[in-house]
Design an enzyme around this catalytic site. Structure first.
Site, PDB file in Angstrom:
ATOM      1  N   LYS A 179       0.852  -1.210   0.000  1.00  0.00           N
ATOM      2  CA  LYS A 179       0.000   0.000   0.000  1.00  0.00           C
ATOM      3  C   LYS A 179       0.878   1.248   0.000  1.00  0.00           C
ATOM      4  O   LYS A 179       2.040   1.214   0.420  1.00  0.00           O
ATOM      5  CB  LYS A 179      -0.959   0.023   1.198  1.00  0.00           C
TER       6      LYS A 179
ATOM      7  N   PRO B  51       9.686  -4.378  -0.592  1.00  0.00           N
ATOM      8  CA  PRO B  51      10.819  -4.127   0.304  1.00  0.00           C
ATOM      9  C   PRO B  51      10.386  -4.138   1.776  1.00  0.00           C
ATOM     10  O   PRO B  51       9.255  -3.765   2.103  1.00  0.00           O
ATOM     11  CB  PRO B  51      11.325  -2.744  -0.114  1.00  0.00           C
TER      12      PRO B  51
ATOM     13  N   ASP C 133      -2.172  -1.749  10.267  1.00  0.00           N
ATOM     14  CA  ASP C 133      -2.466  -1.713   8.827  1.00  0.00           C
ATOM     15  C   ASP C 133      -3.083  -3.013   8.315  1.00  0.00           C
ATOM     16  O   ASP C 133      -3.460  -3.098   7.149  1.00  0.00           O
ATOM     17  CB  ASP C 133      -1.175  -1.453   8.027  1.00  0.00           C
TER      18      ASP C 133
HETATM   19  O1  C5P Z   1       0.238  -1.383  14.889  1.00  0.00           O
HETATM   20  P1  C5P Z   1       1.679  -1.526  14.512  1.00  0.00           P
HETATM   21  O2  C5P Z   1       2.358  -2.631  15.267  1.00  0.00           O
HETATM   22  O3  C5P Z   1       1.894  -1.622  13.043  1.00  0.00           O
HETATM   23  O4  C5P Z   1       2.377  -0.180  14.958  1.00  0.00           O
HETATM   24  C1  C5P Z   1       3.786  -0.066  15.124  1.00  0.00           C
HETATM   25  C2  C5P Z   1       4.041   1.052  16.109  1.00  0.00           C
HETATM   26  O5  C5P Z   1       3.678   2.308  15.522  1.00  0.00           O
HETATM   27  C3  C5P Z   1       3.231   0.951  17.375  1.00  0.00           C
HETATM   28  O6  C5P Z   1       3.925   0.194  18.363  1.00  0.00           O
HETATM   29  C4  C5P Z   1       3.082   2.391  17.812  1.00  0.00           C
HETATM   30  O7  C5P Z   1       4.244   2.796  18.505  1.00  0.00           O
HETATM   31  C5  C5P Z   1       3.062   3.148  16.491  1.00  0.00           C
HETATM   32  N1  C5P Z   1       1.691   3.483  16.071  1.00  0.00           N
HETATM   33  C6  C5P Z   1       1.032   4.531  16.686  1.00  0.00           C
HETATM   34  N2  C5P Z   1      -0.252   4.838  16.312  1.00  0.00           N
HETATM   35  C7  C5P Z   1      -0.868   4.147  15.330  1.00  0.00           C
HETATM   36  C8  C5P Z   1      -0.204   3.086  14.683  1.00  0.00           C
HETATM   37  C9  C5P Z   1       1.082   2.776  15.078  1.00  0.00           C
HETATM   38  O8  C5P Z   1       1.579   5.179  17.579  1.00  0.00           O
HETATM   39  N3  C5P Z   1      -2.100   4.485  14.982  1.00  0.00           N
END
Ligand code: C5P
Length: 288
Positions: free
Chosen positions: A9, A93, A135
């Site tokens: 995406k 990637p 995501d």
């Molecule tokens: O949800 P995911 O594991 O992909 O997110 C990675 C990191 O990005 C989370 O641990 C958080 O620190 C940050 N994040 C955030 N707010 C979001 C999505 C992600 O702070 N809406």
């Protein structure tokens, strides 16, 4: 064996509204899937374990791999005794801002739903997906959507007007967690005008879509990695219609709607960048 496509995406816009009490950030993003995809092959096995292998030498094969995590969560939740062998043909990637890991997890959920005859809807899979990564729900449906909340509240949108997407990834990896930790929401000066981006898609207005593209994480990642800004400036100098970092980076993408200019931009980029792709946006999401 069952195979599922796992498309990458890009973020046409990414806004951060505030930091929540659970540590996550409240987001408002317009995302769309592109024709750059991993392929996930799922095979039944005689044992009960989850086994992950990939064409990439650097992907972990345990819980740190989101496809493994997806299989483990589904197995646990529905009491599945069968194991599965997961092979990831990696094209997207890694740690690039293109949701490669999330899309692999989403494709694993869709594929195992078929392999294990679970009969779950995409909405039901999205609840499990949201526990794996912010995501993952978007990647389950694909297509084009306005994402809110952590990224899991989705409103489907029309596909972008037809155009080329040229992507260039600087040779660095970015941690999404670190980018969000560094971001100071009160310091954001230019927020995207998300309703105008949504309107541009509804009206199939290519110029407006380019004009209202904006990502508030750009300045954070660019401050840590100046090469991201250099890549963006290069793309703009090559005469693309817009250039923007995707997600938390470091991949930068450009849009062009004239076929004849795409090869020129790609060849110019290949002079200094190994990770260059020219692809189309996907018109359709996953069929329900
Ligand atoms: O949800 P995911 O594991 O992909 O997110 C990675 C990191 O990005 C989370 O641990 C958080 O620190 C940050 N994040 C955030 N707010 C979001 C999505 C992600 O702070 N809406």
């Amino acid at each position: 064996m069952i195979s599922e496509k796992a498309p990458a995406k890009i973020n046409l816009s990414l806004d951060v509204l505030n930091k929540r009490s659970d540590g996550f950030h409240e987001l408002e993003m317009v995302m769309t899937t592109i024709d750059l995809a991993d392929r996930i092959d799922l095979c039944e096995t005689a044992h009960s374990a989850i086994h992950v292998a990939s064409s990439s030498g650097v992907l972990p094969s345990d819980e740190r791999n989101l496809a493994y995590l997806a299989a483990a969560r589904l197995k646990e939740r529905y009491g599945i005794s069968q194991g599965v062998s997961i092979y990831i043909q990696k094209k997207i990637p890694i740690a690039a801002g293109l949701a490669g890991g999330s899309s692999d997890a989403a494709a694993t959920l869709r594929g195992l739903n078929r392999l294990w005859h679970l009969g779950l809807t995409l909405d039901e899979l999205a609840v499990i997906g949201a526990e794996i990564g912010s995501d993952v729900p978007f990647c389950l449906y694909g297509g084009t959507a306005l994402a809110r909340g952590r990224g899991e509240k989705l409103q489907q949108l029309p596909p972008p007007p037809p155009c080329w997407v040229v992507l260039a990834k600087p040779p660095i990896s970015v941690s999404t967690k670190e980018v969000f930790q560094t971001l100071q929401v009160e310091d954001i000066r230019d927020h995207p005008r998300t309703p105008l981006m949504v309107q541009a898609l509804r009206e199939q207005n290519y110029e407006a879509m380019c004009k209202f593209s904006c990502n508030v994480l750009e300045s954070v990642t660019m401050a840590q990695h100046p090469e991201v800004k250099a890549y963006k400036n290069c793309l703009l100098r090559f005469g693309v219609d817009m250039a923007l970092m995707s997600g938390s980076g470091p991949t930068v993408f450009a849009l062009l709607n004239q076929d004849t200019r795409v090869n020129r931009v790609v060849n110019a980029l290949r002079g200094f960048c190994n990770d260059v792709y020219a692809v189309r946006m996907l018109r359709e999401g996953v069929q329900k």
